[in-house]
Write an enzyme that holds these catalytic residues in place. Structure first.
Site, PDB file in Angstrom:
ATOM      1  N   SER A   1       0.870  -1.175   0.000  1.00 22.81           N
ATOM      2  CA  SER A   1       0.000   0.000   0.000  1.00 22.81           C
ATOM      3  C   SER A   1       0.903   1.219   0.000  1.00 22.81           C
ATOM      4  CB  SER A   1      -0.968   0.013   1.191  1.00 22.81           C
ATOM      5  OG  SER A   1      -0.262   0.184   2.401  1.00 22.81           O
TER       6      SER A   1
ATOM      7  N   ARG B   1     -14.425  -0.766  -0.273  1.00 22.60           N
ATOM      8  CA  ARG B   1     -15.394   0.200  -0.785  1.00 22.60           C
ATOM      9  C   ARG B   1     -15.378   0.112  -2.310  1.00 22.60           C
ATOM     10  NH1 ARG B   1     -16.858  -0.055   3.600  1.00 22.60           N
ATOM     11  NH2 ARG B   1     -17.427   1.579   5.102  1.00 22.60           N
TER      12      ARG B   1
ATOM     13  N   GLU C   1     -25.132   1.752  -3.682  1.00 24.55           N
ATOM     14  CA  GLU C   1     -25.728   0.744  -2.816  1.00 24.55           C
ATOM     15  C   GLU C   1     -27.060   1.256  -2.287  1.00 24.55           C
ATOM     16  OE1 GLU C   1     -22.966  -0.476   0.200  1.00 24.55           O
ATOM     17  OE2 GLU C   1     -21.421  -1.026  -1.230  1.00 24.55           O
TER      18      GLU C   1
ATOM     19  N   HIS D   1     -23.033  -6.238   0.465  1.00 21.07           N
ATOM     20  CA  HIS D   1     -22.311  -5.550   1.542  1.00 21.07           C
ATOM     21  C   HIS D   1     -22.552  -6.234   2.887  1.00 21.07           C
ATOM     22  CE1 HIS D   1     -20.359  -1.415   2.539  1.00 21.07           C
ATOM     23  NE2 HIS D   1     -19.888  -2.390   3.320  1.00 21.07           N
TER      24      HIS D   1
END
Length: 318
Positions: free
Chosen positions: A176, A237, A266, A285
């Site tokens: 990352s 996400r 969503e 989700h």
């Protein structure tokens, strides 16, 4: 006269049974909204007159344009201690107290693992076939042992996934933007460069918070680096992955498939093209949707309301 309290997005109609609301019901009048309210205008129209709003994670957003149009709002509670969809500065300007709640465990790791297992072993698919009368197996699965689990992000959840990957005897690598080699060593993952993460992945699992730095981080270039036999897992996400690029890669079989729990919009629209692809496993989700977590969330909401009513708000976000 009791204050009006709205509980939003209680899709399973369980909010009132997951905590002891009798601690506050003498002082508040509770209305539960099971269906998603949708647009900002719908949210504003539905919540007029409510002093307290309980929001489930980021299902309903509270940007400045919404908060400024809710003059009666005094207390806004989010489950968890972070909610990127609430404009905290706008809330402060409007004298709205924003509070969070505790959470339980790390249920998202189980969903990420479940998506990986379904893509590898077709458990749900074969279950549905047997129950529909099929005689026996048709798929040939993949053993996770020896495959490479590439983690895009190695925070609390990423580290949990690293441990799960090692339990399956997978090779675990991570990258990352601010990840240091020492953190990788502690988590039992190999620290690699950005492009190598995508090139080497058999399963790429995303574990980053959505921010301006991570929005669109996985696009056509990154998907193009992946092997045609590789799978992408997103339980973080939706907007971290460029949706159009993912759809193109899946349709062209440039990657083998994807397991997706989070989406740009969503609830996912009924006519969304992801619903039509046979190399995608979709869940609505479910990452944080576990009974223990819900009980912790809603008990925290009750405590937040009681503390606010008593003039001593707790867990205030700023």
């Amino acid at each position: 006269m009791p204050l009006r309290c709205a509980i939003l997005d209680d899709y399973q109609n369980v909010a009132l049974s997951m905590a002891d609301w009798s601690k506050v019901t003498n002082d508040i009048d509770v209305k539960v909204f099971n269906d998603h309210l949708g647009s900002a205008d719908n949210v504003v129209a539905a919540l007029q007159g409510f002093a307290i709003v309980c929001a489930m994670r980021e299902r309903t957003a509270f940007p400045r344009t919404v908060i400024e149009r809710l003059p009666d709002l005094k207390l806004l509670i989010t489950t968890g201690m972070r909610n990127a969809s609430i404009d905290l500065e706008a809330a402060k300007t409007q004298n709205v107290v924003v509070c969070g709640t505790p959470a339980f465990g790390n249920a998202t790791a189980a969903i990420a693992t479940g998506l990986m297992l379904e893509l590898a072993r077709h458990i749900g698919y074969e279950n549905a076939r047997l129950k529909a009368g099929a005689p026996w197996q048709t798929t040939i699965g993949l053993d996770l042992e020896g495959m490479t689990l590439a983690l895009l992000g190695l925070g609390k959840l990423g580290a949990r996934m690293a441990a799960i990957g090692r339990a399956f005897k997978m090779n675990v690598i991570a990258w990352s933007q601010n990840l240091m080699a020492e953190a990788c060593k502690e988590a039992g993952a190999e620290h690699v460069g950005r492009d190598d993460l995508f090139r080497r992945a058999d399963f790429l699992s995303i574990h980053l918070q959505l921010s301006e730095r991570t929005r669109g981080l996985v696009g056509a270039k990154e998907l193009g680096l992946m092997k045609p036999t590789a799978f992408l897992i997103n339980t973080s996400r939706g907007p971290i992955v460029v949706e159009a690029a993912l759809l193109a890669a899946l349709r062209a079989k440039r990657i083998a498939g994807a397991g997706v729990d989070v989406f740009d919009i969503e609830p996912l629209p009924v006519d969304h093209p992801l619903r039509t692809l046979d190399n995608v496993v979709l869940t609505p989700h479910l990452g944080y949707v576990a009974e223990q977590n819900y009980r912790t969330f809603f008990a925290g909401m009750v405590d937040d309301i009681r503390a606010f009513l008593d003039g001593r708000p707790v867990r205030v976000l700023s």
